[in-house]
Structures are given as C-alpha cells and as structure tokens.
Design a protein around this motif. Structure first.
Motif, PDB file in Angstrom:
ATOM      1  N   CYS A  26      61.647 -48.546  54.282  1.00  0.00           N
ATOM      2  CA  CYS A  26      62.387 -47.335  53.913  1.00  0.00           C
ATOM      3  C   CYS A  26      62.646 -47.244  52.418  1.00  0.00           C
ATOM      4  O   CYS A  26      63.155 -46.215  51.940  1.00  0.00           O
ATOM      5  CB  CYS A  26      63.721 -47.288  54.649  1.00  0.00           C
ATOM      6  N   ASP A  27      62.358 -48.310  51.672  1.00  0.00           N
ATOM      7  CA  ASP A  27      62.642 -48.368  50.233  1.00  0.00           C
ATOM      8  C   ASP A  27      64.134 -48.257  49.924  1.00  0.00           C
ATOM      9  O   ASP A  27      64.511 -47.915  48.802  1.00  0.00           O
ATOM     10  CB  ASP A  27      61.886 -47.273  49.472  1.00  0.00           C
ATOM     11  N   ARG A  28      64.978 -48.540  50.898  1.00  0.00           N
ATOM     12  CA  ARG A  28      66.421 -48.437  50.695  1.00  0.00           C
ATOM     13  C   ARG A  28      67.087 -49.808  50.586  1.00  0.00           C
ATOM     14  O   ARG A  28      68.122 -49.952  49.948  1.00  0.00           O
ATOM     15  CB  ARG A  28      67.068 -47.645  51.836  1.00  0.00           C
ATOM     16  N   TYR A  29      66.523 -50.822  51.229  1.00  0.00           N
ATOM     17  CA  TYR A  29      67.069 -52.175  51.211  1.00  0.00           C
ATOM     18  C   TYR A  29      66.017 -53.140  50.682  1.00  0.00           C
ATOM     19  O   TYR A  29      64.810 -52.942  50.884  1.00  0.00           O
ATOM     20  CB  TYR A  29      67.500 -52.606  52.613  1.00  0.00           C
ATOM     21  N   ALA A  30      66.482 -54.202  50.001  1.00  0.00           N
ATOM     22  CA  ALA A  30      65.560 -55.156  49.400  1.00  0.00           C
ATOM     23  C   ALA A  30      66.109 -56.575  49.542  1.00  0.00           C
ATOM     24  O   ALA A  30      67.306 -56.788  49.782  1.00  0.00           O
ATOM     25  CB  ALA A  30      65.321 -54.820  47.934  1.00  0.00           C
ATOM     26  N   ASN A  31      65.211 -57.520  49.376  1.00  0.00           N
ATOM     27  CA  ASN A  31      65.557 -58.941  49.368  1.00  0.00           C
ATOM     28  C   ASN A  31      65.735 -59.370  47.917  1.00  0.00           C
ATOM     29  O   ASN A  31      64.777 -59.435  47.149  1.00  0.00           O
ATOM     30  CB  ASN A  31      64.434 -59.742  50.043  1.00  0.00           C
ATOM     31  N   ARG A  62      71.474 -53.102  49.051  1.00  0.00           N
ATOM     32  CA  ARG A  62      71.190 -51.662  49.093  1.00  0.00           C
ATOM     33  C   ARG A  62      70.734 -51.252  47.699  1.00  0.00           C
ATOM     34  O   ARG A  62      71.404 -51.536  46.708  1.00  0.00           O
ATOM     35  CB  ARG A  62      72.463 -50.904  49.505  1.00  0.00           C
ATOM     36  N   LEU A  63      69.563 -50.614  47.605  1.00  0.00           N
ATOM     37  CA  LEU A  63      68.976 -50.323  46.305  1.00  0.00           C
ATOM     38  C   LEU A  63      69.667 -49.172  45.580  1.00  0.00           C
ATOM     39  O   LEU A  63      69.778 -49.181  44.359  1.00  0.00           O
ATOM     40  CB  LEU A  63      67.482 -50.032  46.459  1.00  0.00           C
ATOM     41  N   ALA A  72      69.402 -52.874  59.215  1.00  0.00           N
ATOM     42  CA  ALA A  72      70.024 -51.582  58.892  1.00  0.00           C
ATOM     43  C   ALA A  72      69.446 -50.436  59.693  1.00  0.00           C
ATOM     44  O   ALA A  72      69.961 -49.322  59.632  1.00  0.00           O
ATOM     45  CB  ALA A  72      69.894 -51.289  57.401  1.00  0.00           C
ATOM     46  N   CYS A  73      68.354 -50.663  60.414  1.00  0.00           N
ATOM     47  CA  CYS A  73      67.784 -49.632  61.278  1.00  0.00           C
ATOM     48  C   CYS A  73      66.962 -50.317  62.358  1.00  0.00           C
ATOM     49  O   CYS A  73      66.705 -51.526  62.281  1.00  0.00           O
ATOM     50  CB  CYS A  73      66.942 -48.627  60.467  1.00  0.00           C
ATOM     51  N   PRO A  74      66.492 -49.584  63.344  1.00  0.00           N
ATOM     52  CA  PRO A  74      65.768 -50.209  64.447  1.00  0.00           C
ATOM     53  C   PRO A  74      64.435 -50.839  64.074  1.00  0.00           C
ATOM     54  O   PRO A  74      63.873 -51.609  64.855  1.00  0.00           O
ATOM     55  CB  PRO A  74      65.550 -49.035  65.426  1.00  0.00           C
ATOM     56  N   VAL A  75      63.888 -50.554  62.887  1.00  0.00           N
ATOM     57  CA  VAL A  75      62.597 -51.134  62.513  1.00  0.00           C
ATOM     58  C   VAL A  75      62.710 -52.647  62.309  1.00  0.00           C
ATOM     59  O   VAL A  75      61.780 -53.400  62.609  1.00  0.00           O
ATOM     60  CB  VAL A  75      62.051 -50.442  61.243  1.00  0.00           C
ATOM     61  N   GLY A 133      67.649 -40.236  52.639  1.00  0.00           N
ATOM     62  CA  GLY A 133      66.617 -41.252  52.751  1.00  0.00           C
ATOM     63  C   GLY A 133      65.946 -41.145  54.113  1.00  0.00           C
ATOM     64  O   GLY A 133      66.126 -40.157  54.832  1.00  0.00           O
ATOM     65  N   TYR A 134      65.196 -42.164  54.474  1.00  0.00           N
ATOM     66  CA  TYR A 134      64.524 -42.126  55.770  1.00  0.00           C
ATOM     67  C   TYR A 134      64.350 -43.551  56.297  1.00  0.00           C
ATOM     68  O   TYR A 134      64.453 -44.539  55.548  1.00  0.00           O
ATOM     69  CB  TYR A 134      63.144 -41.463  55.646  1.00  0.00           C
ATOM     70  N   VAL A 135      64.096 -43.664  57.567  1.00  0.00           N
ATOM     71  CA  VAL A 135      63.614 -44.901  58.171  1.00  0.00           C
ATOM     72  C   VAL A 135      62.355 -44.536  58.951  1.00  0.00           C
ATOM     73  O   VAL A 135      62.244 -43.428  59.489  1.00  0.00           O
ATOM     74  CB  VAL A 135      64.664 -45.551  59.081  1.00  0.00           C
TER      75      VAL A 135
END
Length: 494
Positions: A29-34, A41-42, A14-17, A428-430
């Motif tokens: 980012c605390d936005r996506y989880a397994n 998406r949280l 979802a982002c370059p990280v 949010g942030y990445v």
C-alpha cells in the motif's frame, strides 16, 4: 545479556493483506514500512489548526521546500490523515485525543478506515452530453461505474462501490480502486462513457473543468431554454421578432412562451421540430450531443420546420442562442419565408454575452462516500451500535480529514464528503482492494464514557502534537468539528 536479533522481515497487520516487509522497504500500500525492524507509518499525522501565521513544514527552523499549505495556529484538531488503522478491529483507535473547548471537555477519536464499501459521486457542470443514463463508465477498458440522472445543468456519475471493487475480475477491482484513489486525491482521471457507437471521453479532476472529447468546458448553462426565455426577454424586445433558445431538454420559443404573451410579442408562425410540452416549451428537438445546447446539432436551423405563411412575414427577425450563450445566430426571412443568415446586431450579441455572464463556471465535484463498518466503530467503543445512535442523535459529530461529513439517514453510518474540503493526499489504499479514508468522531468526554469508549487510551492533544506532524489550515468550506453548535446536547436530557 545479548540483544535479541530482529527478523529481516516484519509482518504488517494494518490490513488484511498482511505484507511481509523487508528492512528499508514499504508494503504493497506504500503506507507502512520496515524501519530498523519497526513498523512505521510513512505519512505524517495531519493536525488542523486555527490561526494565520504560516510556517514551513516540520517546524520553525526547517529549510525544506513547502507549498504554503502548512501553518501554525492555536486550537488543534487531530485528523485521521496519517493516523493508521484499527485492523483487525478489536484495537482502540490509533489516536483518542481530548481537549477543552469553551469550557467543555471534548474528545476526538480518529482512525483511517479501510473502506471496501465505498465510491465517489461525481457532479460535472456542463451542458454537453457525456452519456445516457445507465451508460457504463470505463477506465483502462474496465467498468468502474455508471451515469446517473442528469441534474439542472449537471451530469452525475456513480463510481466505485463494492461490486466493482470486489465483485468483478481482479483487474476491474484494481483499476476501480486506483481511479477512486486518484479522484479523491484530486488527480485527473480519463474515463470513457458509453459504447463504441456513442462513446465520450471525459477527463475528471476535482475542482477543475471537465475535458470532454479533448475540449475543456468553461460554462454550465444558466437554465433550460424555457428558463432562459423567462430571464432575458427584455434584452430582445424591440430588437428581434422571435427568439429560440436551443436546449437538449426544454427548448424555448419567445413568441409562444407565456413570457412572450405577457410582453405582447406577436405570433411569428414559427414551427419547432420536437414534442410540444406547453406553449413555447419543446422536448426532444434533437439527439443529445456536444453541439448547441447539449444537442447533436451544429446548424440550429435543423430544428425548424417551415414557417406558417398565414402568420410569418418577409423580413421577420429571428435570433437563436444556446443556453450558455456560447453559440448564437441571427436570421431574417426572405420572400419565400426561408431564414437567411445575417450579421448579428450588437444588441443581440450583447444579450448572448449576458447569458454567458450569468452562467457559472463548469467544474467537476468529487464526493467520497463510504459506510463506516465494524472496525471503525469498534475502534471507538466496545458497543458499536451506541456510536451509531449517538451520531444520529447529534451527540457525536462525524468528520473526514476535519471536513464536515454528511451522514445519510437510516441505518449505519454512511458518510459523504467533498474531497476539496479535506487536506491534500488524505486518501490511501490497500490492495484487497479498498480505499483508506480518514474519519473522526468528536463528542463530549462524558458522552464518550457513556458509550463504553476506550477512555483508558485517551491522551491530551498537546501530548500528541509533535514536530513530525503535518499542520494544515482548515479549508474555508470544511466547517469546524469542534464548534459546539454541531451538538444537540438536549437530546441526552430528554
């Protein structure tokens, strides 16, 4: 046939990280989880609805506590809050939602943009000095922006931007990103403006008064000293011989001002220390500060020179007041023509109260500003420049979290939006670092097809709305992205 075992960790794209996320954990980012081997998406997708009936979060039968920000209505608008991103650029936007509005087939394309080129503009309504133009603004010792030009009764800050996010040290980028995120999500941020010999601590929170050097501000000035003289002279005529309105920018003197001339106020022989601009208007009477009228003085007599003995007289009555009416003093000249402090007459105290009454509350405004680049536009259409042209032609309406966004003229799609008009926790942030902000493009379905939009990925709003979505009330000042008055459909007929 056996099920294929899912890996313990999954990779988020979802982002370059590109985090590797273990089961039950979230990414950096605390936005996506397994969740069970699936990337989720949280935060819930946020849908804005019209209507008045309040309901609890997550449906009619929910028992969870809720904050009154959730409600059920009629027409829905799918925002990009909680929608997800299009990274790495080639993907269609996460939600492309169509619905009929007043007989017109409309579509809204939503995505959470990863904004490296972004920042905030902060407007601080106060008469207090917070810093000189171009002074550096620091958070946790790191530079995150600078002071801009002062506007009428307000101080302006420019914070963030790609140079602070990526052009400095890693710590500078992290601190800048964190400060921007908190400001945009309406949280307080403590910043220090200027250098050690002239630094000011300011706490900024959107929609709240600033706290300057530990003192909460209450009023912004009614006007400069000259304007105050022009607005309230009839409160003083007959009760005092001269009035000085102390102001950092333009200090006003009633007897010399054109207002006083027209109201037959006689000369008093008063002398003001400072640079005379025009009659009754003085610049640079003192240094900027947190004292009277945004100056550094605590004793207003400090800006006065000796009275002219040819004109002044014993017993002359002098009233001095600040541009917010918060400070005021009354004097009478003795036999040596020296001002002596006296009790303030009731009529003059009432005039100071009237000035204060006409001052608006001191408040901080935070406006997010960012440039919509490749990933955003490619998620809407395969031909991004057509989207830009459609926005400039007012065939496509841009919103952020459902709030009207001002689109800057010139090239690109550079938007600015008041964070108070957006749903709570819209940002949010990445850790690249960059902010994640919602952006929506709304237009007619026929125009979307003409842009080369991803029409195969359209679905009805009714198919998107689920019990897991967050439903919020439209903010009063946010506007309505679905209002047909937003669109200049004559443009495509010309």
């Amino acid at each position: 046939m056996t099920d294929v075992a899912k890996p313990e960790k999954i990779r988020c794209d979802a982002c370059p990280v590109m985090c590797y996320i273990a089961e039950g954990n979230s990414g950096a980012c605390d936005r996506y989880a397994n969740h069970g081997g699936e990337l989720v998406r949280l935060d819930p997708l946020t849908i804005i609805q019209s209507g008045q009936d309040l309901v609890p979060f997550m449906g009619e039968g929910a028992t969870e506590e809720w904050d009154g920000d959730i409600f059920k209505g009629e027409r829905q608008f799918v925002t990009a809050v909680g929608a997800g991103t299009t990274y790495p650029d080639y993907k269609p936007a996460p939600f492309i939602a169509s619905q009929e509005v007043e007989g017109v087939d409309m579509v809204t394309v939503v995505t959470e943009g990863i904004f490296s080129y972004c920042g905030v503009k902060v407007k601080i309504d106060t008469d207090r000095h917070i810093g000189h133009e171009r002074d550096v603004v620091r958070v946790d010792g790191e530079p995150i922006g600078h002071v801009m030009t002062s506007e009428y009764g307000s101080k302006m800050l420019s914070l963030g931007g790609v140079e602070h996010l990526t052009g400095g040290s890693k710590k500078e980028g992290r601190v800048t990103c964190d400060a921007l995120l908190r400001l945009c999500n309406r949280e307080p941020v403590t910043m220090v403006i200027g250098e050690e010999n002239h630094s000011t601590e300011v706490v900024v929170e959107a929609g709240k008064p600033p706290i300057i050097n530990g003192v909460t501000e209450s009023l912004m000035r009614v006007g400069c000293g000259s304007a105050t003289i022009g607005m309230f002279p009839k409160q003083w005529i007959g009760h005092v011989d001269d009035v000085v309105v102390v102001d950092d920018h333009i200090t006003g003197v009633l007897s010399e001002h054109e207002t006083g001339k027209q109201l037959d106020v006689p000369a008093t022989g008063i002398k003001i220390k400072g640079r005379r601009s025009t009659p009754g208007r003085y610049f640079q009477v003192a240094e900027p500060g947190t004292g009277w009228g945004g100056t550094d003085i605590e004793d207003p007599l400090a800006i006065l020179g000796p009275f002219n003995p040819k004109t002044a007289w014993e017993g002359l009555r002098l009233f001095m007041v600040s541009t917010t009416g918060e400070q005021f003093s009354y004097y009478e000249l003795d036999a040596d023509l020296v001002p002596q402090l006296r009790d303030v007459p009731a009529k003059l105290a009432a005039s100071a109260a009237l000035i204060a009454e006409n001052c608006e509350p001191s408040v901080c405004s935070v406006l997010f500003m960012g440039g919509a680049g490749g990933s955003l536009r490619a998620g809407v259409t395969e031909n991004p420049v057509r989207l830009t042209k459609s926005v400039k032609d007012a065939l496509t309406h841009v919103s952020c979290g459902g709030a009207d966004a001002y689109v800057w003229p010139g090239g690109g799609i550079t938007v600015m939006v008041d964070v108070l008009d957006m749903p709570t926790n819209s940002f949010g942030y990445v850790p690249t670092p960059a902010l994640v902000a919602p952006i929506e493009f709304t237009l007619r379905v026929r125009d979307y097809a003409a842009l080369g939009g991803h029409v195969d990925h359209m679905r009805r709003v009714s198919d998107i709305n689920s019990e897991q979505a967050r439903h919020v009330r439209q903010k009063p000042n946010a506007g309505d992205p679905m209002d047909l008055g937003n669109y200049n459909w004559k443009a495509d007929a010309e």
